[in-house]
Design a protein around this motif. Structure first.
Motif, PDB file in Angstrom:
ATOM      1  N   GLU A  69       0.801  -1.226   0.000  1.00  0.00           N
ATOM      2  CA  GLU A  69       0.000   0.000   0.000  1.00  0.00           C
ATOM      3  C   GLU A  69       0.835   1.278   0.000  1.00  0.00           C
ATOM      4  OE1 GLU A  69      -2.672  -0.449   3.222  1.00  0.00           O
ATOM      5  OE2 GLU A  69      -3.288   1.663   3.249  1.00  0.00           O
ATOM      6  N   PHE A  70       1.791   1.359   0.958  1.00  0.00           N
ATOM      7  CA  PHE A  70       2.449   2.660   1.096  1.00  0.00           C
ATOM      8  C   PHE A  70       3.414   2.957  -0.037  1.00  0.00           C
ATOM      9  CE2 PHE A  70       5.345  -0.036   3.612  1.00  0.00           C
ATOM     10  CZ  PHE A  70       6.603   0.428   3.229  1.00  0.00           C
ATOM     11  N   ARG A  71       3.793   1.915  -0.808  1.00  0.00           N
ATOM     12  CA  ARG A  71       4.679   2.169  -1.947  1.00  0.00           C
ATOM     13  C   ARG A  71       3.957   2.920  -3.061  1.00  0.00           C
ATOM     14  NH1 ARG A  71       9.856   1.822  -0.104  1.00  0.00           N
ATOM     15  NH2 ARG A  71      10.050  -0.040   1.194  1.00  0.00           N
ATOM     16  N   LEU A 102       2.038   5.409  -2.475  1.00  0.00           N
ATOM     17  CA  LEU A 102       2.227   6.820  -2.121  1.00  0.00           C
ATOM     18  C   LEU A 102       3.658   7.256  -2.423  1.00  0.00           C
ATOM     19  CD1 LEU A 102       1.100   9.433  -1.047  1.00  0.00           C
ATOM     20  CD2 LEU A 102       1.540   8.641   1.278  1.00  0.00           C
ATOM     21  N   HIS A 150      -7.431   2.747  -4.521  1.00  0.00           N
ATOM     22  CA  HIS A 150      -6.784   1.549  -5.074  1.00  0.00           C
ATOM     23  C   HIS A 150      -7.773   0.840  -5.989  1.00  0.00           C
ATOM     24  CE1 HIS A 150      -3.244   1.758  -2.447  1.00  0.00           C
ATOM     25  NE2 HIS A 150      -4.075   2.220  -1.532  1.00  0.00           N
TER      26      HIS A 150
END
Lengths: 496, 496
Positions: free
Chosen positions: A365-367, A369, A405
């Motif tokens: 997930e944070f990749r 961003l 997403h």
């Protein structure tokens, strides 16, 4: 871009092929000469490995690839290039013959680096007409990733040659470490030889097997040495009392009967078979190609960690990577996008790095961003918010982000990101980014972001520089023709 | 939790102090004996380093810290513990005396590990009443981070002791690598000795200085050895032809006059001064404490990278870290939060890892989303969405996130994250997270997220397990008493 634009690689095995890959990926056109019938396949495989590794290694813009051609002769390969890397087998007579042939056909001031891991440059250059431009440039496998090249001059090598060589290798992301005096095997292989000999004794004498020995190394001093070397590590061990105190303590141990100092192990058939069998038990569950991939991913990850080390200033090989990236950014000039086209700007090309994966092999997930942040950074560079601008005390900070997403990216997949400017004023910048699968353009995620221009010292919003605002306005004007994305202005959980 | 809950550390220098730190941070109560007047200060400094490193190393929940007390005598320290680590200076007579004293007062089956880096366990245990439980447990500096401990038994050590020791060290995150036969200096220090001796020659002979030598190591084989060892690296070098072929090629080189085989360098005053001065030039701009911090951050980063390696399965020391974390999670049981309290759940405690910093030393944008993702993961574990649940094919996926940045976190700052459940149904989970500065509770960022329960194989939304839903509903009911955060339901750029 590199200063030198054409190079020749003479010899195309694992080392020569990796040199060709490093050159080509740095934008240098390469002429390769290797009479081996499989040379083209081997070089192609190494180049594919190198491309895969570079895609993970850096987000900085690599220059357009150089060309790679296979030349029919040494003469044909070297005649119009400025840089020649010789990587033929380790036999003095063979290397001398090849170097003399290179020497006869190359421009008189072309750099000639030999990849020899042990022969003396004075011996190699003995019969050359222009011996002053011959030097040893000893790399380490995998050459396309490890940044070390040992530079060693012979008694006829000019000081200018070593300086030119150091600058040239820096341009392809390597550190030319200059060795003061030529000795056989130089520095790195001397150290490796000493440890290797001891390792063979330990396995020969059944003190441990190969896997145990490897684990001893990688769970302890291997990690120390990846980031500090031997002396800096021992400096810490000396503590406040210092290096001299440490040496005073350590000194007597050298007299202990701790290594098989005076004897050389006989690497006979029985020992070869023993090591071979132990190595099979240790690593045989992985194929060689698989081990190469794992190794390259690990090395990439380690270098990336070291790039962020020392409070972001970089450390060791990571500092070299940061320097290389700065070079790439500087050489890239403005992004190759038309800011006045009425279309979202395609600003980032990337691949899903293995270290970005979750347990499912999907991009975490944070990749997403991270990639959106890179997209905003690329937009900012495009409008003139560069290092100098930031160092002068102003920048744009992200204050708000809304991510959706829509699909999943897998490890290794190629992605690109686009940016549409929704609105802007003298302080605010409202953008809409999308991450697309490169194969098919499917949108995997979107991010709506609000950025605020700030005076970092004062810690408050402030108007951006007029030149920056003018570039931004031109983009905003072009994008005013675009439809507003349906997802913009939505809140979390809003019904469609 | 560890099986052993009480340990003694005899000797509290850099090594003994780091053992104490490893024990205490693993939840073991430690009695330390060291007559040195500065022992308390030294151990305290090492423990502070270790705590800082662990805060960066792992997000897994460390157990409640063990206690640390300074005992007035060996007898007092060892009498009621099950595990004793001896780390007194390297003199056989001294170690024998201390070990005999430990032996006299410890329980007969207490494990006794000696940190000796070179003495033979058979010599150490010679005069002990219960020599079967004495073994060498040789660690590497920094002991609180590097996972290697060489386990070596003497001729009176029982096989069971080595097995118990291996299991005990695993509980504190270390790999007990068992050495087959006792020899002086075991395996690691034999290898180090061989390379160190060669390094001293190279500096002595002015082939290179200490910085050049360190750069040669850390730009090349240091990084190879951080993740694979010597033999596995050479297996790759052998390529498809294999390890036996590689050895066949390498063999003859052993006969080359490549190391100063037969001679020991005299570490006289001149050489000590030369190395001391070169080391000052190389590293003198950093204090020892600063070098320790940089080293620890680098080692942490390397281990974290290796934890994610090999497609997320972990590799080398990273695999050991993953195993240690699995142990910590298993031992932690349910998070220490009351899910029925009418207050946001405090689910994550973390510190800003140096590798999370931007060029300003602030936490990078996307790392906020990493912490928010960890917060959602912690909530999911709390309601029973654990590894087994995910492996059975169901999970919650994030579909939407709205982040607001309200303040900045600096490297090293302690943070915590809270979660308020806004609403839930059988598939949807709507949460509101906040990241707070631990010192003062200031909210630095918020994230509103929508998660969807999915059937991963079918690739579509599906109702969650009833037991999961029941746990979730209990939290949602408790949180229904809370005011809805003002920022929930906002879109990007919305006026206040």
């Amino acid at each position: 871009m590199t200063t030198i634009t054409k190079a020749a690689c003479i010899g195309g095995g694992v080392i020569g092929g990796a040199w060709a890959a490093r050159f080509v990926l740095a934008g240098i056109d390469v002429a390769m000469y290797d009479p081996h019938p499989e040379a083209q396949r081997i070089v192609g495989e190494v180049l594919a490995n190198a491309e895969r590794a570079y895609a993970m290694l850096t987000m900085a813009p690599l220059p357009p690839r150089g060309t790679l051609r296979f030349a029919p002769s040494v003469e044909d390969a070297v005649q119009d290039v400025d840089w020649i890397q010789e990587s033929v087998p380790e036999r003095l007579d063979l290397k001398r013959g090849v170097l003399n042939e290179i020497d006869a056909h190359a421009k008189p001031d072309a750099l000639i680096g030999s990849s020899t891991s042990g022969l003396l440059p004075s011996d190699l250059q003995r019969d050359m007409a222009h011996p002053d431009r011959l030097f040893v440039a000893h790399p380490y496998n995998p050459v396309y990733l490890l940044p070390l090249v040992e530079l060693v001059g012979g008694n006829q090598t000019s000081k200018e040659t070593i300086e030119r060589a150091k600058a040239a290798y820096a341009e392809i992301g390597m550190e030319g470490v200059v060795i003061n005096k030529e000795i056989e095997a130089f520095v790195g292989d001397r150290l490796l030889e000493a440890l290797w000999r001891e390792a063979l004794w330990l396995v020969h004498d059944d003190i441990c097997d190969t896997e145990t020995l490897d684990n001893v190394i990688r769970y302890s001093f291997g990690m120390r040495w990846a980031q500090m070397g031997l002396f800096e590590t021992y400096r810490i061990a000396g503590g406040e009392a210092g290096m001299r105190h440490f040496l005073g303590q350590f000194g007597p141990c050298l007299q202990w009967p701790w290594t098989k100092l005076t004897d050389v192990v006989d690497l006979d058939e029985a020992l070869v078979e023993k090591i071979g069998a132990q190595s099979d038990a240790q690593s045989g569950m992985h194929g060689i190609r698989e081990l190469e991939r794992i190794r390259d991913e690990n090395l990439v990850g380690i270098m990336q960690v070291l790039k962020g080390a020392n409070g972001g200033k970089g450390w060791g090989a990571g500092k070299l990577l940061a320097d290389f990236e700065a070079r790439l950014w500087a050489g890239a000039g403005k992004a190759d996008v038309d800011p006045t086209a009425p279309a979202p700007l395609r600003l980032v090309e990337t691949k899903v790095n293995p270290s970005w994966a979750d347990y499912n092999g999907h991009m975490t997930e944070f990749r997403y961003l991270q990639v959106f942040g890179d997209t905003s950074d690329a937009l900012l560079r495009l409008i003139g918010v560069d290092d100098a601008y930031v160092k002068a005390g102003h920048s744009y900070y992200t204050v708000e982000t809304h991510i959706r997403h829509l699909g999943e990216a897998k490890v290794g997949e190629a992605l690109y990101a686009t940016c549409q400017v929704l609105s802007t004023d003298d302080k605010r910048l409202h953008v809409f980014h999308a991450i697309h699968r490169a194969d098919g353009d499917e949108v995997l995620a979107t991010a709506e972001q609000m950025l605020l221009h700030v005076d970092a010292a004062a810690g408050r919003a402030a108007p951006a520089d007029p030149a920056v605002l003018a570039r931004l306005q031109a983009i905003a004007d072009a994008h005013s023709a675009l439809a507003r994305p349906e997802a913009a202005g939505r809140h979390v959980g809003q019904k469609r």
